[in-house]
Design an enzyme around this catalytic site. Structure first.
Site, PDB file in Angstrom:
ATOM      1  N   LYS A  79       0.831  -1.213   0.000  1.00 39.03           N
ATOM      2  CA  LYS A  79       0.000   0.000   0.000  1.00 39.03           C
ATOM      3  C   LYS A  79       0.859   1.254   0.000  1.00 39.03           C
ATOM      4  O   LYS A  79       0.609   2.189  -0.760  1.00 39.03           O
ATOM      5  CB  LYS A  79      -0.880   0.040   1.254  1.00 39.03           C
ATOM      6  N   THR A  81       3.997   1.501  -0.933  1.00 47.12           N
ATOM      7  CA  THR A  81       4.682   1.534  -2.216  1.00 47.12           C
ATOM      8  C   THR A  81       3.752   2.092  -3.297  1.00 47.12           C
ATOM      9  O   THR A  81       4.153   2.955  -4.094  1.00 47.12           O
ATOM     10  CB  THR A  81       5.145   0.113  -2.593  1.00 47.12           C
ATOM     11  N   ARG A 102       1.624   7.155   7.384  1.00 45.11           N
ATOM     12  CA  ARG A 102       1.864   6.985   8.819  1.00 45.11           C
ATOM     13  C   ARG A 102       3.347   6.983   9.148  1.00 45.11           C
ATOM     14  O   ARG A 102       4.166   6.598   8.323  1.00 45.11           O
ATOM     15  CB  ARG A 102       1.325   5.630   9.269  1.00 45.11           C
ATOM     16  N   LYS A 113       9.616  -6.698  10.372  1.00 43.32           N
ATOM     17  CA  LYS A 113       8.997  -6.020   9.243  1.00 43.32           C
ATOM     18  C   LYS A 113       9.940  -5.052   8.530  1.00 43.32           C
ATOM     19  O   LYS A 113       9.897  -4.902   7.318  1.00 43.32           O
ATOM     20  CB  LYS A 113       7.746  -5.268   9.713  1.00 43.32           C
ATOM     21  N   ALA A 294      -3.976  -0.073  13.995  1.00 45.04           N
ATOM     22  CA  ALA A 294      -5.278  -0.232  13.340  1.00 45.04           C
ATOM     23  C   ALA A 294      -6.273  -0.934  14.243  1.00 45.04           C
ATOM     24  O   ALA A 294      -7.469  -0.756  14.109  1.00 45.04           O
ATOM     25  CB  ALA A 294      -5.122  -1.006  12.053  1.00 45.04           C
ATOM     26  N   PHE A 322      -4.221  -1.408   6.247  1.00 40.75           N
ATOM     27  CA  PHE A 322      -4.645  -2.793   6.048  1.00 40.75           C
ATOM     28  C   PHE A 322      -5.662  -2.984   4.923  1.00 40.75           C
ATOM     29  O   PHE A 322      -5.721  -2.189   4.001  1.00 40.75           O
ATOM     30  CB  PHE A 322      -5.161  -3.358   7.364  1.00 40.75           C
ATOM     31  N   PHE A 410       4.626  -7.616  -9.607  1.00 39.49           N
ATOM     32  CA  PHE A 410       5.942  -8.167  -9.278  1.00 39.49           C
ATOM     33  C   PHE A 410       6.556  -8.688 -10.572  1.00 39.49           C
ATOM     34  O   PHE A 410       5.829  -9.024 -11.503  1.00 39.49           O
ATOM     35  CB  PHE A 410       5.795  -9.344  -8.315  1.00 39.49           C
ATOM     36  N   TRP A 438       7.450   0.087  -8.384  1.00 43.38           N
ATOM     37  CA  TRP A 438       8.610  -0.447  -7.667  1.00 43.38           C
ATOM     38  C   TRP A 438       9.830  -0.492  -8.600  1.00 43.38           C
ATOM     39  O   TRP A 438      10.911  -0.056  -8.248  1.00 43.38           O
ATOM     40  CB  TRP A 438       8.300  -1.859  -7.145  1.00 43.38           C
TER      41      TRP A 438
END
Lengths: 586, 586
Positions: A79, A81, A102, A113, A294, A322, A410, A438
């Site tokens: 998200k 990205t 955020r 992470k 969240a 999310f 991807f 990306w």
């Protein structure tokens, strides 16, 4: 020219891009700000919210674009990205664009992470500051929060040790706090599972008050929840004074105002109302503000950041947390209701990987290699998983918005796979764009940018899922059925008793309904993928956050303190002592 | 023109003075710095230590002036005020002058003591930033420290849950930490007595490791002790890796390097090596750097701040902690030895109030009105108290320095009282100046400034009290006799056994001797005032800080976590929500 994301690591791309990152003074120029509206902190800066919002109050708002996602794998589906990529794409199209995201927590950053700054050519910089405390908001929140706990525990000690006459000498009344009904815990900005359940106050008369206590991660603090929904400093101050820290022996709430600590808490948090300004690797502005959990809060950046972004930018992109069942639902029914802001479009981020998981693919586990199903063409799994995407499209539609689906592609995705997703999304009436941000940055996100620009011309008949007048249990029922796809809701006796009390007490009439549910499934059970049918949402408790004005119906258990794994990221982080450069962040 | 300190409160003076405070860009100009050597943080800034020290490495050092004090009352006798006043006085004399002081802790600031920024017209500004976290160093230290505790407790959990084969998969060896020998605790930047003694890790297999634990105040962290004595980033990184967090079951130390967390700790602390630049109310530069506890560390600002200050200023004034028996002794035998810097003169701050207390005056209790003896002329009490001053003068002389006594005058002091102190000080061969910096700023400190300028022309035959080769117990003996005036030292069997071990192990040969003793008496008993005779210093334990390289002989008990009182300062702190201004700091 994009960086070679297949060869360079994120921090290497960041380092290269940081060489030409706008300085605070250059941002003043670039964004048409007044000099004193930019507050430098090292090589980044904060924006003076109150000054800017006052100066631009008559400027019409820009287009408001929300980015959400399908139900993700535990790896996340990009998200942030996508948000960065979309901003870069809109930038490439010559638009005055910016974003709000955020602030990450030190806990996940130092654990598995890693940094949540996007990736590849769709990355927020500078990455080191972003990963390690930014401009100090999280520390300010942590200190303000813990000061309330200091006030609470010291007060309990003094009330135990002194009689009423002694208390009166200090102009204190007896609060008579029930030690078994202390609601608030302490916070720390790491995953410290050893502090989840603790006993404090061991020792003598001067060593506090012995009782059970707890630490949560700083981003789970009610203060962070408040920062994310506060509309200005006045609102922040008022909410900080209404936080319930405990109940007295008669069952009445004891608040931060009763402890006479809310003003000092606000003093420690005074700088947090100003969003931090960062940059994409293509040098569009990115506001970073708040980082609420969240599960007990909105899980997305702040109302303040959106207010200021919509005044400054013609296209303001905001990321919600999310999956759309959690992130978009809270954006829609809570954040937009509190802010009065109306979105123009939502972007639903999807990956082939996550859709295959929903189609029955093997378990995806962070830190372990991806099973072959995810890296080789598998149209069967993919097709079986597509209903999850269609479900989220339908959810966004219920708000009166026709979403843009973004396939965050991807390099392992095949043409056939992408074509299949596109076909289904378009059949459902949504725009759909494939994005290679990306790999290629803004150039790779032009299809997405164009779809979003186009969608922003649609008329939006924005409507909430439920009116504020609707009682709590009905609200939960409608969210469960309409957003999660449940057949209904079951309540434990405890939860139902609480719900009835809140419904009948007008003090809670304007409290937001903040669902607590896993984002890893449309249901309360993270193992159920796809679009589960024939199930009932169980609510086992309802938490109340009186400062934030949230009622949180809880489905399943939540932990406010994650654990540090056996192979955490801090093992690989270090500093080059010659240059001062931080190494090993990812 | 000075502000009317008899009518205006400190924060009011600060607010007026802040209107003309130099901006970061103006400091660049004023101090002849390069633009990239100043790192702005809002309206203040940090100085890039590594850049400046490199650029100025060939510049001769300025005059090095240390400010200490007689044995104080619990109210403090105005060392910081005197430091600020002296800088202002030297500024009025046209000198290129600056100072280094400690950063205060949020604990005392929110409790009884209030901000430690000096007072009246001898005040450091901006006061709000100074009181509420400054440029974030304390938070960075707190986070780096707690990350080590996260690493320790998570490791203990994982080692309990996994067998050696599972650990090996993660490239971890079994550290086999003894849960009864965990040395390190957690830190928080407030007076949280309820966290002094705690039990953590309650719950199941994934909830840490159940054991006793503790919180100290952030300034008591070994990381803070390290920051104060580190000479550069390389030194900081090395020391951070040597911190002993616990012992294993065989009694071997387990360090931050064993936990693979030292690099990440240094990353969190990377900005702390740069001192913060503040200002006096007369706009001379004030470096603020580190704020270590005096009882387990040097209790004064950093070597880094002195190194940079001596290069930047012709007169660099540094404040050492508490009375000369503690503050000056550590400056002399530890800080100067580690830095290789040699002071030109020491200022011994004295007040009529404290001298009267040493002469047998009634107890002085913070938060209660001063007894009449202290506000009315009382030459008898004063004369009886003067030996305390003479003792400290003699101590400073032992370092080869003839001190300047500064009478930090109060408006209640009488001419006769001041004349008496002056007479005794001069009889003892010291220069003595009366200073009215609180009332008049630099104009009131000219006598002091002149005395200091004059004293800086004296030749200094600086010599340490003991050579590094001297074994620990002998060092303590010589400090006790020569500095405290004891007849000797007694050791508990435990302390003596430890001392013998440290003396015989060459690993500790270059460790500093960091005495742990109250500053409220020359003895270990805070109730004994004046210059007690015929007593023995009891050492009950020796702590080791392997990162900081300190051996700390402990006399009496120390608490690393002060308590919050029943009428703390936070009750009166608030924010003006229209302007964002903080109210009620003092």
């Amino acid at each position: 020219m994009a960086y070679d994301a297949t060869k360079l690591k994120d921090f290497e791309i960041a380092e290269l891009a940081e060489k030409n990152m706008p300085t605070p003074a250059e941002w003043v120029e670039k964004l048409g700000l007044e000099k004193d509206e930019v507050i430098p902190y090292g090589r980044i800066c904060k924006l003076d919210f109150m000054k800017i919002i006052e100066r631009l109050k008559d400027r019409p708002n820009g287009k408001f674009i929300e980015v959400t996602a399908i139900t993700p794998t535990p790896l996340g589906e990009g998200k942030t990205t996508t948000t960065m990529g979309l901003v870069e794409g809109l930038g490439k199209r010559g638009m005055n664009v910016g974003a709000a995201i955020r602030q990450p927590s030190g806990g996940p950053t130092m654990n598995i992470k890693g940094t949540a700054a996007g990736g590849g050519n769709a990355l927020a910089i500078p990455m080191t500051e972003f990963s390690l405390g930014l401009t100090g908001d999280l520390n300010d929140i942590m200190n303000a929060h813990n000061l309330a706990m200091v006030a609470l525990t010291a007060r309990m000690q003094h009330e135990r040790n002194y009689d009423d006459a002694e208390l009166a000498k200090r102009n204190l009344r007896r609060l008579d706090i029930d030690p078994t009904r202390v609601e608030m815990g302490w916070v720390i900005d790491f995953c410290a599972q050893a502090l989840r359940n603790i006993i404090i106050g061991i020792g003598g008369r001067m060593d506090g008050y012995m009782m059970q206590s707890k630490f949560g991660i700083a981003v789970s603090s009610e203060l962070m929840a408040i920062l994310a929904v506060a509309t200005d400093l006045k609102d922040l101050r008022e909410r900080l004074g209404r936080i319930i820290v405990a109940y007295d022996k008669k069952g009445n709430p004891v608040t931060t105002s009763d402890l006479e600590v809310a003003g000092a808490m606000c003093a420690w948090m005074r700088n947090t109302i100003n969003p931090t300004l960062m940059s994409t690797v293509e040098y569009q502005p990115v506001l970073v503000h708040a980082g609420p959990f969240a599960n007990i809060a909105i899980g997305q950046s702040s109302i303040i950041a959106d207010r200021i972004g919509l005044k400054m930018f013609d296209y303001h992109v905001t990321e919600s947390g999310f999956g759309a069942d959690i992130g978009f639902e809270k954006f829609w029914n809570v954040k937009c209701r509190l802010s009065g802001l109306v979105p123009n479009v939502s972007v639903v981020t999807a990956t082939i990987r996550a859709l295959k998981m929903h189609g029955g693919g093997p378990k995806v586990v962070p830190g372990r290699p991806l099973p072959d199903e995810y890296t080789r063409e598998n149209l069967e799994l993919l097709e079986k998983g597509i209903p999850n995407l269609l479900h989220h499209i339908a959810t966004v539609r219920k708000a009166g918005i026709n979403p843009v689906v973004c396939i965050n592609s991807f390099y392992t995705d095949t043409k056939e796979e992408i074509a299949m997703v596109k076909r289904y999304a378009e059949q459902a009436g949504a725009r759909c764009a494939v994005s290679q941000h990306w790999l290629k940055g803004g150039e790779g996100a032009l299809e997405l940018a164009d779809a979003v620009i186009d969608a922003c011309n649609d008329s939006v008949d924005f409507k909430f899922l439920y009116p504020l007048e609707m009682p709590l249990r009905q609200r939960v029922e409608i969210i469960a059925k309409e957003v999660y796809g449940a057949d209904g809701v079951s309540w434990t006796p405890e939860a139902e008793a609480k719900a009835k009390r809140f419904e009948s007490d007008p003090a809670y009439a304007d409290f937001a309904t903040m669902m607590v549910k896993t984002h890893l499934s449309l249901t309360h059970d993270p193992n159920l993928k796809g679009v589960p049918k024939g199930w009932i949402l169980p609510v086992r408790d309802v938490l109340v956050y009186a400062g934030a004005k949230f009622l949180c119906p809880m489905t399943g258990t939540i932990s406010l303190m994650p654990g540090t794994s056996s192979d955490p990221a801090y093992r690989r982080v270090d500093v080059d002592v010659e240059t001062g450069k931080v190494l090993g962040l990812f």
